[in-house]
Design an enzyme around this catalytic site. Structure first.
Site, PDB file in Angstrom:
ATOM      1  N   LYS A 198       3.593 -15.307   1.913  1.00  0.00           N
ATOM      2  CA  LYS A 198       3.647 -16.159   0.713  1.00  0.00           C
ATOM      3  C   LYS A 198       5.098 -16.371   0.313  1.00  0.00           C
ATOM      4  O   LYS A 198       5.549 -15.968  -0.764  1.00  0.00           O
ATOM      5  CB  LYS A 198       2.848 -15.511  -0.423  1.00  0.00           C
ATOM      6  CG  LYS A 198       1.358 -15.585  -0.239  1.00  0.00           C
ATOM      7  CD  LYS A 198       0.821 -17.019  -0.431  1.00  0.00           C
ATOM      8  CE  LYS A 198       0.875 -17.423  -1.896  1.00  0.00           C
ATOM      9  NZ  LYS A 198       0.366 -18.827  -2.082  1.00  0.00           N
ATOM     10  N   ASP A 250     -10.605  -9.206   7.695  1.00  0.00           N
ATOM     11  CA  ASP A 250     -12.010  -9.119   7.301  1.00  0.00           C
ATOM     12  C   ASP A 250     -12.661 -10.497   7.267  1.00  0.00           C
ATOM     13  O   ASP A 250     -13.834 -10.651   7.629  1.00  0.00           O
ATOM     14  CB  ASP A 250     -12.145  -8.436   5.943  1.00  0.00           C
ATOM     15  CG  ASP A 250     -12.194  -6.922   6.057  1.00  0.00           C
ATOM     16  OD1 ASP A 250     -11.940  -6.404   7.168  1.00  0.00           O
ATOM     17  OD2 ASP A 250     -12.470  -6.257   5.053  1.00  0.00           O
ATOM     18  N   TYR A 264       0.813  -1.216   0.000  1.00  0.00           N
ATOM     19  CA  TYR A 264       0.000   0.000   0.000  1.00  0.00           C
ATOM     20  C   TYR A 264       0.850   1.272   0.000  1.00  0.00           C
ATOM     21  O   TYR A 264       0.351   2.352  -0.297  1.00  0.00           O
ATOM     22  CB  TYR A 264      -0.934   0.018   1.213  1.00  0.00           C
ATOM     23  CG  TYR A 264      -2.003  -1.043   1.189  1.00  0.00           C
ATOM     24  CD1 TYR A 264      -2.381  -1.667   0.015  1.00  0.00           C
ATOM     25  CD2 TYR A 264      -2.641  -1.440   2.357  1.00  0.00           C
ATOM     26  CE1 TYR A 264      -3.352  -2.636  -0.015  1.00  0.00           C
ATOM     27  CE2 TYR A 264      -3.621  -2.417   2.345  1.00  0.00           C
ATOM     28  CZ  TYR A 264      -3.980  -3.017   1.155  1.00  0.00           C
ATOM     29  OH  TYR A 264      -4.951  -3.986   1.137  1.00  0.00           O
ATOM     30  N   ASP A 268      -2.675 -17.986   1.911  1.00  0.00           N
ATOM     31  CA  ASP A 268      -3.861 -18.568   1.292  1.00  0.00           C
ATOM     32  C   ASP A 268      -4.362 -19.761   2.104  1.00  0.00           C
ATOM     33  O   ASP A 268      -5.573 -19.930   2.313  1.00  0.00           O
ATOM     34  CB  ASP A 268      -3.602 -18.950  -0.160  1.00  0.00           C
ATOM     35  CG  ASP A 268      -2.341 -19.786  -0.344  1.00  0.00           C
ATOM     36  OD1 ASP A 268      -1.510 -19.882   0.579  1.00  0.00           O
ATOM     37  OD2 ASP A 268      -2.172 -20.356  -1.445  1.00  0.00           O
ATOM     38  N   ASP A 281      -5.071  -7.123   5.745  1.00  0.00           N
ATOM     39  CA  ASP A 281      -6.320  -6.479   5.346  1.00  0.00           C
ATOM     40  C   ASP A 281      -7.361  -7.529   5.002  1.00  0.00           C
ATOM     41  O   ASP A 281      -8.527  -7.465   5.431  1.00  0.00           O
ATOM     42  CB  ASP A 281      -6.031  -5.570   4.143  1.00  0.00           C
ATOM     43  CG  ASP A 281      -7.130  -4.553   3.894  1.00  0.00           C
ATOM     44  OD1 ASP A 281      -8.151  -4.577   4.612  1.00  0.00           O
ATOM     45  OD2 ASP A 281      -6.980  -3.738   2.979  1.00  0.00           O
TER      46      ASP A 281
END
Length: 375
Positions: free
Chosen positions: A199, A260, A143, A232, A256
């Site tokens: 990852k 959620d 970001y 993942d 992020d």
């Protein structure tokens, strides 16, 4: 003896002012009944600040945020600001607060109150008693990395449309180590387990992340159990068996998304608080911003229907992490739990079989009444 602290309230947009009004009731209760007094200042952020000053966060407000013990924010944004230039969108005010206060550790608890276990999209037996804390790195990563932007790509004849979008995932060892330390410190006060997610199988930044988290563990926190997981797989495990986790530490992008996903395990975004913490100030307290996870909910703004619990629980996090008042934080959380166990519900927590929901102000009054009974 009474304690006195400084607090900046930024109600923001949409339902922000409504839910923040209920937090003020709770603040007043702790001042009257527990001797916990605040010098409270209030200012503008987001769309409200843009309407007043032409910017989502004024320099004066930014300076004020840097000077107080903690900042409590409601919500920012709304459809009225969708067509603004990116640089002055309401969300840029929040991002500026996070960046300039250097709030590198975002704490997102996912706790399932027993009275709401049936509201989760998962089975009760999967989520009952759930208590996870996700620690997300907040000031670096994709970001904020450079280069970034949308550029012409005229030299590539195979690119239909002729443009390329670029974002850069970038982390330093120091950025990873400091958020890892936050996760290990928090784990020591919980169940003493940390799972780091990245990852590393496809991203060099993921390899660095794994190596640096492992270094912090081996050299500074060998007493804390550490595991590593690809992000993942972590998403899959959150909906398969969330109780396996205690503290999850991860980068800005994956945090992020994963936070959620974890939020919906609890049944309602209207229940979830968050804290964003930085380095200690001269008084020993961390730079800190507390905010509910939910957005500005413009579809119900001004109707008195919003659930204020997430904002109230954000204040509970402030009691715990900024003001070292863990017992008071526990008391406030028990008051919320009691109100829910008594069947008091805002509209977002109503079962399909009906009932009459209470409004925003009534929910705040019920929580204050529960504080009277428990405190």
């Amino acid at each position: 003896m009474s304690d006195r602290f400084s607090l900046l309230i930024l109600p923001g947009d949409g339902i922000g002012p409504e839910v923040m009004a209920e937090v003020r009731k709770v603040i007043a209760w702790f001042g009257k009944r527990r001797g916990l007094l605040f010098d409270v200042d209030e200012d503008l952020v987001g769309g409200a600040a843009y309407d007043a000053h032409g910017t989502p966060l004024s320099d004066a407000t930014m300076a004020r945020a840097q000077s107080v013990d903690a900042v409590l924010l409601g919500a920012v944004g709304g459809p009225a600001y969708d067509n603004l230039d990116f640089a002055v969108k309401p969300e840029r005010g929040l991002l500026r607060l996070r960046k300039e206060m250097d709030l590198y550790a975002n704490l997102r608890p996912a706790q399932c109150f027993d009275a709401l276990a049936d509201f989760s999209s998962l089975k009760r037996e999967v989520v009952a008693g759930l208590d996870i804390l996700i620690v997300r790195e907040l000031t670096s990563g994709i970001y904020f990395g450079e280069p970034r932007g949308i550029h012409s790509d005229d030299n590539n004849p195979d690119n239909e449309g002729g443009r390329v979008g670029i974002n850069t995932q970038r982390y330093t060892s120091g950025e990873i180590r400091r958020v890892a330390r936050s996760a290990f410190e928090l784990a020591r006060k919980r169940k003493n387990r940390v799972c780091s997610m990245e990852k590393a199988n496809v991203m060099e930044s993921g390899i660095l992340w794994r190596e640096e988290v492992q270094w912090v563990h081996d050299n500074e926190y060998p007493d804390v159990e550490l595991s590593h997981m690809y992000a993942d797989n972590g998403a899959m495990q959150l909906v398969r068996r969330p109780s396996q986790f205690d503290v999850i530490v991860t980068d800005n992008l994956f945090g992020d998304i994963l936070s959620d996903a974890a939020a919906m395990l609890t049944g309602s975004l209207g229940m979830l608080p968050s804290a964003s913490l930085g380095a200690p100030m001269a008084n020993g307290r961390p730079k800190a911003l507390y905010e509910p996870v939910h957005g500005s909910a413009p579809d119900i703004a001004g109707q008195g229907r919003a659930n204020p619990i997430a904002c109230i629980l954000s204040f509970a996090m402030a009691l715990r992490y900024s003001f070292d008042r863990g017992e008071d934080a526990d008391l406030l959380e028990r008051a919320v739990e009691k109100v829910l166990a008594d069947g008091v519900r805002t509209a977002d927590l109503m079962a399909a079989d009906g009932g009459t929901p209470v409004g925003t102000s009534e929910m705040g009054d019920h929580i204050v009444a529960a504080l009277d009974q428990l405190g």
